[in-house]
Scaffold this active site. Structure first.
Site, mmCIF file in Angstrom:
data_model
loop_
_atom_site.group_PDB
_atom_site.id
_atom_site.type_symbol
_atom_site.label_atom_id
_atom_site.label_comp_id
_atom_site.label_asym_id
_atom_site.label_seq_id
_atom_site.Cartn_x
_atom_site.Cartn_y
_atom_site.Cartn_z
ATOM 1 N N ASP A 45 0.850 -1.188 0.000
ATOM 2 C CA ASP A 45 0.000 0.000 0.000
ATOM 3 C C ASP A 45 0.891 1.245 0.000
ATOM 4 O O ASP A 45 1.879 1.317 0.728
ATOM 5 C CB ASP A 45 -0.918 -0.001 1.234
ATOM 6 C CG ASP A 45 -2.047 0.991 1.111
ATOM 7 O OD1 ASP A 45 -3.208 0.542 1.058
ATOM 8 O OD2 ASP A 45 -1.783 2.214 1.058
ATOM 9 N N ILE A 46 0.482 2.228 -0.810
ATOM 10 C CA ILE A 46 1.294 3.442 -0.959
ATOM 11 C C ILE A 46 1.239 4.330 0.293
ATOM 12 O O ILE A 46 2.132 5.165 0.511
ATOM 13 C CB ILE A 46 0.825 4.218 -2.224
ATOM 14 C CG1 ILE A 46 1.920 5.090 -2.791
ATOM 15 C CG2 ILE A 46 -0.422 5.020 -1.958
ATOM 16 C CD1 ILE A 46 1.588 5.634 -4.172
ATOM 17 N N GLN A 82 -14.393 2.723 1.137
ATOM 18 C CA GLN A 82 -13.717 2.304 -0.102
ATOM 19 C C GLN A 82 -13.354 3.536 -0.928
ATOM 20 O O GLN A 82 -14.195 4.422 -1.143
ATOM 21 C CB GLN A 82 -14.620 1.373 -0.926
ATOM 22 C CG GLN A 82 -13.887 0.771 -2.128
ATOM 23 C CD GLN A 82 -14.714 -0.253 -2.900
ATOM 24 O OE1 GLN A 82 -15.892 -0.477 -2.590
ATOM 25 N NE2 GLN A 82 -14.106 -0.867 -3.897
ATOM 26 N N HIS A 135 -10.238 -5.274 -3.169
ATOM 27 C CA HIS A 135 -8.938 -5.554 -2.547
ATOM 28 C C HIS A 135 -9.115 -5.888 -1.082
ATOM 29 O O HIS A 135 -10.036 -5.397 -0.418
ATOM 30 C CB HIS A 135 -7.974 -4.368 -2.689
ATOM 31 C CG HIS A 135 -8.554 -3.051 -2.265
ATOM 32 N ND1 HIS A 135 -9.415 -2.332 -3.057
ATOM 33 C CD2 HIS A 135 -8.402 -2.322 -1.131
ATOM 34 C CE1 HIS A 135 -9.769 -1.224 -2.428
ATOM 35 N NE2 HIS A 135 -9.178 -1.196 -1.249
ATOM 36 N N HIS A 167 -7.017 -5.539 2.427
ATOM 37 C CA HIS A 167 -5.858 -4.982 3.109
ATOM 38 C C HIS A 167 -5.303 -6.062 4.021
ATOM 39 O O HIS A 167 -6.061 -6.686 4.780
ATOM 40 C CB HIS A 167 -6.266 -3.806 4.000
ATOM 41 C CG HIS A 167 -6.788 -2.611 3.266
ATOM 42 N ND1 HIS A 167 -6.033 -1.499 3.031
ATOM 43 C CD2 HIS A 167 -8.011 -2.355 2.731
ATOM 44 C CE1 HIS A 167 -6.763 -0.593 2.386
ATOM 45 N NE2 HIS A 167 -7.969 -1.092 2.198
HETATM 46 P P1 5GP Z 1 -9.652 1.537 0.257
HETATM 47 O O1 5GP Z 1 -9.711 2.925 0.841
HETATM 48 O O2 5GP Z 1 -10.365 1.503 -1.078
HETATM 49 O O3 5GP Z 1 -10.072 0.438 1.161
HETATM 50 O O4 5GP Z 1 -8.110 1.253 -0.003
HETATM 51 C C1 5GP Z 1 -7.395 1.765 -1.072
HETATM 52 C C2 5GP Z 1 -5.943 1.707 -0.692
HETATM 53 O O5 5GP Z 1 -5.175 1.874 -1.875
HETATM 54 C C3 5GP Z 1 -5.503 2.822 0.266
HETATM 55 O O6 5GP Z 1 -4.975 2.241 1.451
HETATM 56 C C4 5GP Z 1 -4.453 3.593 -0.520
HETATM 57 O O7 5GP Z 1 -3.370 4.010 0.270
HETATM 58 C C5 5GP Z 1 -4.026 2.611 -1.580
HETATM 59 N N1 5GP Z 1 -3.607 3.228 -2.826
HETATM 60 C C6 5GP Z 1 -4.231 4.240 -3.477
HETATM 61 N N2 5GP Z 1 -3.573 4.528 -4.619
HETATM 62 C C7 5GP Z 1 -2.521 3.675 -4.689
HETATM 63 C C8 5GP Z 1 -1.478 3.494 -5.643
HETATM 64 O O8 5GP Z 1 -1.377 4.173 -6.668
HETATM 65 N N3 5GP Z 1 -0.576 2.509 -5.377
HETATM 66 C C9 5GP Z 1 -0.657 1.745 -4.255
HETATM 67 N N4 5GP Z 1 0.284 0.809 -4.093
HETATM 68 N N5 5GP Z 1 -1.619 1.881 -3.334
HETATM 69 C C10 5GP Z 1 -2.545 2.845 -3.555
#
Ligand code: 5GP
Ligand code: ZN
Length: 138
Positions: A31-32, A94, A100, A102
């Site tokens: 995760d970034i 999300q 995805h 985590h």
């Molecule tokens: P969500 O908020 O949808 O559950 O999680 C999305 C995750 O993707 C976040 O933790 C965010 O840091 C990660 N993320 C967003 N953009 C990128 C990216 O370009 N590369 C990577 N490796 N992770 C990303």
């Protein structure tokens, strides 16, 4: 592959990603914005928007891959525990609309907190909601 999906682009090698594991159906990358050191994401190769959309076979492959990754992180980083987290839809946090999981290694002294306050429920409320859910069937 979905147009404009950043995770599809990482899978395709069109965007950079620190890939740490993969198989026929899944890819795992860091995760970034890591919540803790080692925070990674496991995604199906086939684009699906969220938990409601993903095919059973991809969901199964993704959770199995998440545990494989957790074991690998355990061997590498020796964390004290793990959270496996999925956010389904914006109301549930999300932000990237390619399914995805985590995989978040946890450390005794990390700063993460339970995101809700346990506060019980009104008399009969849990049973009433359970009845509604049962009545909705599959
Ligand atoms: P969500 O908020 O949808 O559950 O999680 C999305 C995750 O993707 C976040 O933790 C965010 O840091 C990660 N993320 C967003 N953009 C990128 C990216 O370009 N590369 C990577 N490796 N992770 C990303
Ligand atoms: Zn995608």
């Amino acid at each position: 592959m979905a147009e404009e999906c950043i995770f599809c682009k990482i899978i395709a090698g069109e965007l950079p990603g620190e890939i740490v594991d993969s198989d026929e159906r899944t890819v795992a990358f860091m995760d970034i914005n890591p919540a803790t050191p080692g925070h990674a994401l496991v995604v199906p190769r086939a684009h699906s928007t969220d938990l409601m959309d993903i095919a059973d076979e991809d969901l199964e492959a993704t959770i199995v891959a998440a545990r494989r990754l957790a074991r690998r992180i355990e061997a590498a980083l020796d964390p004290d525990g793990f959270n496996i987290l999925n956010a389904c839809r914006p109301a549930a946090w999300q932000t990237v609309f390619h399914f995805h999981l985590h995989v978040i290694p946890r450390y005794e002294d990390d700063p993460l907190k339970l995101p809700w306050i346990p506060r019980g429920a009104e008399e009969g409320q849990i049973a009433a909601v359970a009845e509604k859910i049962r009545a909705a069937g599959a």
